[in-house]
Write a protein that holds these residues in place. Sequence first.
Motif, PDB file in Angstrom:
ATOM      1  N   ALA A 171       0.819  -1.215   0.000  1.00  0.00           N
ATOM      2  CA  ALA A 171       0.000   0.000   0.000  1.00  0.00           C
ATOM      3  C   ALA A 171       0.851   1.262   0.000  1.00  0.00           C
ATOM      4  O   ALA A 171       0.414   2.305  -0.501  1.00  0.00           O
ATOM      5  N   ALA A 172       2.050   1.199   0.541  1.00  0.00           N
ATOM      6  CA  ALA A 172       2.890   2.384   0.690  1.00  0.00           C
ATOM      7  C   ALA A 172       3.822   2.644  -0.485  1.00  0.00           C
ATOM      8  O   ALA A 172       4.397   3.721  -0.581  1.00  0.00           O
ATOM      9  N   VAL A 173       3.984   1.688  -1.381  1.00  0.00           N
ATOM     10  CA  VAL A 173       4.952   1.845  -2.464  1.00  0.00           C
ATOM     11  C   VAL A 173       4.671   3.087  -3.304  1.00  0.00           C
ATOM     12  O   VAL A 173       5.580   3.850  -3.622  1.00  0.00           O
ATOM     13  N   GLY A 174       3.424   3.320  -3.660  1.00  0.00           N
ATOM     14  CA  GLY A 174       3.092   4.479  -4.478  1.00  0.00           C
ATOM     15  C   GLY A 174       3.461   5.780  -3.794  1.00  0.00           C
ATOM     16  O   GLY A 174       4.015   6.696  -4.425  1.00  0.00           O
ATOM     17  N   ASP A 175       3.168   5.868  -2.493  1.00  0.00           N
ATOM     18  CA  ASP A 175       3.532   7.067  -1.742  1.00  0.00           C
ATOM     19  C   ASP A 175       5.041   7.234  -1.686  1.00  0.00           C
ATOM     20  O   ASP A 175       5.550   8.351  -1.795  1.00  0.00           O
ATOM     21  N   ARG A 176       5.769   6.153  -1.534  1.00  0.00           N
ATOM     22  CA  ARG A 176       7.234   6.218  -1.513  1.00  0.00           C
ATOM     23  C   ARG A 176       7.774   6.642  -2.874  1.00  0.00           C
ATOM     24  O   ARG A 176       8.691   7.446  -2.961  1.00  0.00           O
ATOM     25  N   ALA A 225       9.901   0.049  -2.595  1.00  0.00           N
ATOM     26  CA  ALA A 225      10.145   1.233  -3.427  1.00  0.00           C
ATOM     27  C   ALA A 225      11.587   1.243  -3.921  1.00  0.00           C
ATOM     28  O   ALA A 225      11.846   1.573  -5.085  1.00  0.00           O
ATOM     29  N   LYS A 226      12.517   0.875  -3.058  1.00  0.00           N
ATOM     30  CA  LYS A 226      13.920   0.817  -3.462  1.00  0.00           C
ATOM     31  C   LYS A 226      14.099  -0.197  -4.591  1.00  0.00           C
ATOM     32  O   LYS A 226      14.787   0.066  -5.581  1.00  0.00           O
ATOM     33  N   GLN A 227      13.465  -1.336  -4.437  1.00  0.00           N
ATOM     34  CA  GLN A 227      13.532  -2.378  -5.452  1.00  0.00           C
ATOM     35  C   GLN A 227      12.935  -1.891  -6.777  1.00  0.00           C
ATOM     36  O   GLN A 227      13.512  -2.105  -7.844  1.00  0.00           O
ATOM     37  N   GLU A 228      11.792  -1.224  -6.709  1.00  0.00           N
ATOM     38  CA  GLU A 228      11.158  -0.695  -7.928  1.00  0.00           C
ATOM     39  C   GLU A 228      12.032   0.360  -8.583  1.00  0.00           C
ATOM     40  O   GLU A 228      12.156   0.408  -9.805  1.00  0.00           O
ATOM     41  N   ARG A 229      12.633   1.230  -7.782  1.00  0.00           N
ATOM     42  CA  ARG A 229      13.507   2.272  -8.326  1.00  0.00           C
ATOM     43  C   ARG A 229      14.674   1.649  -9.087  1.00  0.00           C
ATOM     44  O   ARG A 229      15.052   2.115 -10.149  1.00  0.00           O
ATOM     45  N   GLN A 230      15.251   0.606  -8.510  1.00  0.00           N
ATOM     46  CA  GLN A 230      16.372  -0.058  -9.165  1.00  0.00           C
ATOM     47  C   GLN A 230      15.914  -0.758 -10.443  1.00  0.00           C
ATOM     48  O   GLN A 230      16.570  -0.686 -11.472  1.00  0.00           O
ATOM     49  N   GLN A 231      14.779  -1.415 -10.362  1.00  0.00           N
ATOM     50  CA  GLN A 231      14.267  -2.165 -11.502  1.00  0.00           C
ATOM     51  C   GLN A 231      13.940  -1.252 -12.674  1.00  0.00           C
ATOM     52  O   GLN A 231      14.195  -1.595 -13.823  1.00  0.00           O
ATOM     53  N   TYR A 232      13.380  -0.076 -12.381  1.00  0.00           N
ATOM     54  CA  TYR A 232      12.950   0.825 -13.446  1.00  0.00           C
ATOM     55  C   TYR A 232      13.874   2.004 -13.673  1.00  0.00           C
ATOM     56  O   TYR A 232      13.584   2.907 -14.440  1.00  0.00           O
ATOM     57  N   GLY A 233      15.006   2.014 -12.987  1.00  0.00           N
ATOM     58  CA  GLY A 233      16.004   3.045 -13.200  1.00  0.00           C
ATOM     59  C   GLY A 233      15.603   4.436 -12.723  1.00  0.00           C
ATOM     60  O   GLY A 233      16.070   5.421 -13.250  1.00  0.00           O
ATOM     61  N   VAL A 234      14.760   4.506 -11.718  1.00  0.00           N
ATOM     62  CA  VAL A 234      14.352   5.792 -11.158  1.00  0.00           C
ATOM     63  C   VAL A 234      15.501   6.303 -10.299  1.00  0.00           C
ATOM     64  O   VAL A 234      16.039   5.569  -9.462  1.00  0.00           O
TER      65      VAL A 234
END
Length: 105
Positions: free
Chosen positions: A34-39, A91-100
């Motif tokens: 639930a918090a990933v989008g906010d992060r 969120a950290k994992q998503e940032r790494q995966q998508y290059g954010v």
Amino acid sequence: MANGKKVFQTDCGACHILADAATHGTIGPNLDDAAVGDRMSNLSESSFEALVRNQISEPDPYGKMPANIVTGNDARDVAAYVASVAGVALAKQERQQYGVTTTPQ
């Protein structure tokens, strides 16, 4: 933070998943998901904490969580704890995966 984690594990963990607290609830929302989008949108920790505090005092009227399941200093501590850990790893994992390249607040 230690009291917030302890109270969360005791009073909230049976319903909510939160990786940092090692809880595996099955009734309420997974707080990490639930918090990933906010992060990802860089919601400030103080705003996130206020959001959690509001959910404690005024949960979804169609949900099963009773209002004010924790109160006073315990509610403050739980909100601060959840705001500090929920969704951070995902969120950290998503940032790494998508290059954010921005970092969460």
